[in-house]
Design an enzyme around this catalytic site. Structure first.
Site, PDB file in Angstrom:
ATOM      1  N   GLU A 268     -23.125   8.607  16.681  1.00  0.00           N
ATOM      2  CA  GLU A 268     -22.850   9.497  17.815  1.00  0.00           C
ATOM      3  C   GLU A 268     -24.017   9.445  18.786  1.00  0.00           C
ATOM      4  OE1 GLU A 268     -21.304  14.116  18.509  1.00  0.00           O
ATOM      5  OE2 GLU A 268     -21.770  13.361  16.504  1.00  0.00           O
TER       6      GLU A 268
ATOM      7  N   GLY B 261     -24.995   9.512  23.494  1.00  0.00           N
ATOM      8  CA  GLY B 261     -24.565   9.836  24.840  1.00  0.00           C
ATOM      9  C   GLY B 261     -23.380   9.015  25.299  1.00  0.00           C
TER      10      GLY B 261
ATOM     11  N   ASP C 284     -31.007  -2.587  26.146  1.00  0.00           N
ATOM     12  CA  ASP C 284     -31.183  -1.414  25.279  1.00  0.00           C
ATOM     13  C   ASP C 284     -31.460  -1.849  23.843  1.00  0.00           C
ATOM     14  OD1 ASP C 284     -31.413   1.290  24.839  1.00  0.00           O
ATOM     15  OD2 ASP C 284     -29.268   1.615  24.513  1.00  0.00           O
TER      16      ASP C 284
END
Length: 449
Positions: free
Chosen positions: A141, A143, A259
């Site tokens: 989980e 953003g 990322d």
């Protein structure tokens, strides 16, 4: 005779008599009335038929079957090659579309198994696979949304990422991931199995990697001894480097992940690394050395030049990989406010320890068997090279793979020892450069000091 004539033709004068309506004869009015009625009936029938066809068309476009694909943004469907097999003949259709607004859509007939980037799944299929997106099936989980473990009808296990639609972010991440890894297959990249696009829902279906992510194993509660031995950590580093090298050097246009971090490195039961989560990835075409974009990423992993200028290229991923390698060596997070002031920032603390020749103290205390001095030096030198403030001096990911795997990784101290012990032969003295120390050293000049 006159009487009989009048009795037999008495109806005719009635039809031919003129009426008060515009002086028209009675039979003319009857014909006009019949024509109006016929026109009304015909118009009503055509309208009814048109509405019925329109409803059927909409239902056909929304309904999922083995021969249809749902509404998909034309930004996603750039070129789709489709083979549609009829009973009597085979037909090939090619759909090409230019970029238009995200709200536009297209319906394309195709087999449901594969359209280039994976299969289309209906929302109902994914609901059944995840037990109605049950909380007990949540495996991640953030953003971006929520990731669920799911089991498809054929028994295969998948990871379903339900993207949160914050100001259209779901559509953007959906588009990026499909473009970036939709057709990519590499053992160190998480494979995209398919997707779901119904209404505002955007979901991505990935292969399931069954051993969690690197962040959990490095920073979670694993007991007094970490199951991640030094060799396993270096194996993870090599796998991650190979996946990124493929994105940078094996694709056109190249993909900058943007990322790279420990939570995005998934691990299987054999500790093979798989790079995941391409929602922030950028495509970098040939001839471009960088792309200017809004700064995105995770605090602690973002390269200084990207954070300050927004100019993004492969060097940004290399810097992030250097931070990741530091995590593997030390077992520490990039930023940890629970530590003393001088140790909160991993980069600053790491550089200070190396400068003080205390490299052995950098190794994670949860590693039971300490690495050999040679292997440790290799990792520390590579960390320093990856985080060089001059992005042009950082190695490419392909070079990093070679450095991690090479047994003959050169170190300055060893080169000096070789040079002192080397007895030049007649052939050596005939050459102007006896031992190519100066050729090797610049490539590792951010080295052990």
């Amino acid at each position: 005779m006159a009487a009989s004539t009048n009795s037999s033709g008495g109806a005719l004068p009635l039809l031919t008599n003129r009426t008060a309506v515009a002086g028209l004869k009675f039979y003319v009015l009857v014909l006009i009335f019949l024509a109006i009625v016929a026109a009304i009936v015909l118009t009503t029938f055509l309208c009814f038929r048109r509405n019925r066809i329109s409803k059927k068309s909409k239902m056909r476009r929304v309904k999922h079957s083995s021969g249809t694909i749902p509404l998909v943004s034309k930004e996603i469907v750039e070129v789709i090659k489709i083979e549609h097999v009829d009973d009597d003949s085979k037909m090939k259709k090619k759909v090409e579309s230019d970029e238009i607004e995200e709200s536009s859509s297209v319906s394309v007939e195709s087999p449901s198994q594969n359209i280039g980037w994976g299969r289309w799944y209906s929302l109902k299929e994914l609901e059944n696979a995840t037990d109605g997106f049950a909380e007990g099936n949540v495996i991640g989980e953030g953003g971006y949304g929520i990731v669920y473990r799911g089991i498809l009808q054929d028994g295969s296990v998948v990871a379903v990422k339900n993207l949160l639609n914050n100001k259209g972010q779901a559509q953007k991440e959906f588009k990026v991931e499909v473009e970036a890894i939709g057709k990519v297959r590499h053992k160190n990249l998480v494979g995209l199995v398919g997707y779901c696009a119904e209404g505002a829902q955007r979901m991505l279906v990935y292969e399931y990697v069954d051993n969690g992510n690197l962040e959990q194993w490095l920073h979670g509660d694993v007991g007094p001894i970490s199951p991640l031995t030094w060799d396993i950590r270096m194996k993870i580093a090599v796998g991650t480097a190979k996946g990124l090298a493929y994105l940078h050097e094996g694709l056109e246009p190249k993909v900058v992940h943007r990322d790279v971090k420990s939570s995005n490195i998934l691990l299987d039961k054999h500790w093979n690394a798989k790079v995941s989560d391409f929602g922030l990835a950028k495509l970098l075409g040939s001839g471009k050395s960088y792309v200017t974009t809004r700064v995105m990423g995770t605090f602690g992993y973002v390269s200084p030049e990207y954070a300050s200028t927004g100019m993004l290229n492969e060097g940004s991923d290399v810097y992030s990989f250097g931070i990741l390698l530091m995590e593997l060596v030390t077992g520490r997070s990039p930023v940890d406010y629970s530590r003393p002031p001088g140790e909160m920032n991993l980069v600053d603390w790491f550089k200070g320890m190396v400068a003080s020749r205390r490299g052995e103290e950098l190794v994670d205390s949860l590693i039971e068997i300490q690495p050999s001095p040679r292997s440790l030096k290799r990792a520390l030198l590579l960390c320093l090279r990856c985080i060089d403030l001059d992005a042009n001096k950082r190695p490419k990911m392909g070079q990093i793979v070679h450095m991690l795997e090479a047994d003959d990784f050169p170190f300055r101290s060893e080169l000096r020892t070789r040079e002192r012990n080397h007895v030049p032969s007649q052939e050596d003295t005939s050459k102007k450069a006896p031992y190519p120390t100066r050729h090797v050293e610049p490539a590792y000049k951010a080295s052990w000091r």
